[in-house]
Design an enzyme around this catalytic site. Structure first.
Site, PDB file in Angstrom:
ATOM      1  N   THR A  71       0.141  -5.259  -0.942  1.00  0.00           N
ATOM      2  CA  THR A  71      -0.173  -4.864  -2.317  1.00  0.00           C
ATOM      3  C   THR A  71       0.959  -5.245  -3.275  1.00  0.00           C
ATOM      4  OG1 THR A  71      -1.217  -2.927  -1.263  1.00  0.00           O
ATOM      5  CG2 THR A  71      -1.378  -3.085  -3.638  1.00  0.00           C
ATOM      6  N   GLU A  76       2.447  -3.996   8.072  1.00  0.00           N
ATOM      7  CA  GLU A  76       2.331  -4.159   6.620  1.00  0.00           C
ATOM      8  C   GLU A  76       2.237  -2.787   5.965  1.00  0.00           C
ATOM      9  OE1 GLU A  76      -0.964  -5.462   3.274  1.00  0.00           O
ATOM     10  OE2 GLU A  76      -1.067  -6.408   5.255  1.00  0.00           O
ATOM     11  N   ARG A 116       1.278   1.263  -2.160  1.00  0.00           N
ATOM     12  CA  ARG A 116       0.307   2.137  -2.828  1.00  0.00           C
ATOM     13  C   ARG A 116       0.777   3.581  -2.888  1.00  0.00           C
ATOM     14  NH1 ARG A 116      -5.177   0.125   0.370  1.00  0.00           N
ATOM     15  NH2 ARG A 116      -4.944  -2.113  -0.053  1.00  0.00           N
ATOM     16  N   LYS A 144      -3.744 -14.843   3.014  1.00  0.00           N
ATOM     17  CA  LYS A 144      -4.556 -13.687   3.323  1.00  0.00           C
ATOM     18  C   LYS A 144      -5.927 -13.935   2.689  1.00  0.00           C
ATOM     19  CE  LYS A 144      -4.753  -8.743   2.023  1.00  0.00           C
ATOM     20  NZ  LYS A 144      -3.955  -7.626   1.470  1.00  0.00           N
TER      21      LYS A 144
END
Length: 208
Positions: free
Chosen positions: A70, A43, A47, A130
């Site tokens: 994200t 993953e 960011r 998640k």
């Protein structure tokens, strides 16, 4: 190859490395180190400025499944689909993002922290989530309480997961895998210490 969320979570066992990569030149050797250590589902968090390029580079490495974390906007799902990412993970879930996640041809794992958020996802057909931020949102105790009324829901807890507690999460019936950033310490990535990262990945697999 198109993967389902269930397939991705199963192949991510025991740990999905959560990566924040600044330099595109680190992408391939990092993916190789994690793969060689036994972790093949990666993953890459959105960011950093180069996150999309990092995903594209990692996709050239044989034997890994690469997606983005994200993800907060619907247009990011379409950009990830365009560059060939295998999946997308959000830190939360708005009604619009949940709806677009069902429309786009990309495996999407939305994040929840409460039962109400989970039920919104269930209404749209999601069965995998998640759990974030896991430690702050109640940790293993919360996940145990979820399993009673929602026995068919599976989770990938992330946030506050470490080498000290990840096996506690994996021991739960409703946890398929965990997400963790401890596998790639910032100093190891900065120093391009690929053997150390490979060793951390291998240790996580060995402990399980």
């Amino acid at each position: 190859m198109k993967y389902t969320v269930e397939q991705i979570m199963s192949q991510a066992f025991p740990v999905m490395p959560v990566l924040a990569v600044e330099r595109v030149e680190d992408a391939i050797p990092l993916a190789q180190a994690l793969r060689d250590g036994g972790l093949t589902v990666l993953e890459v968090t959105l960011r950093t400025a180069n996150a999309m390029a990092v995903i594209e580079a990692m996709k050239t490495v044989a034997g890994v499944i690469v997606g983005a974390g994200t993800v907060t906007r619907a247009e990011q799902l379409h950009e990830l689909l365009r560059i060939g990412a295998d999946f997308a993970i959000s830190p939360g879930a708005t009604p619009g993002l949940l709806a677009e996640g069902k429309r786009v041809n990309l495996a999407f794992l939305p994040a929840i922290a409460t039962v109400s958020e989970m039920m919104q996802g269930l209404e749209l057909g999601y069965q995998h989530f998640k759990f974030f931020p896991a430690a702050a949102a109640g940790g293993t105790a919360a996940l145990k309480s979820f399993s009673g009324p929602f026995p068919n829901v599976q989770f990938c807890p992330t946030g506050g997961i470490s080498v000290r507690n990840f096996k506690d999460y994996l021991a739960l019936d409703n946890v398929t895998c965990v997400g963790g950033s401890w596998l790639v310490p910032a100093d190891a990535l900065a120093e391009q210490d690929w053997p150390r990262i490979e060793a951390l990945a291998r240790a996580a697999c060995f402990l399980v």
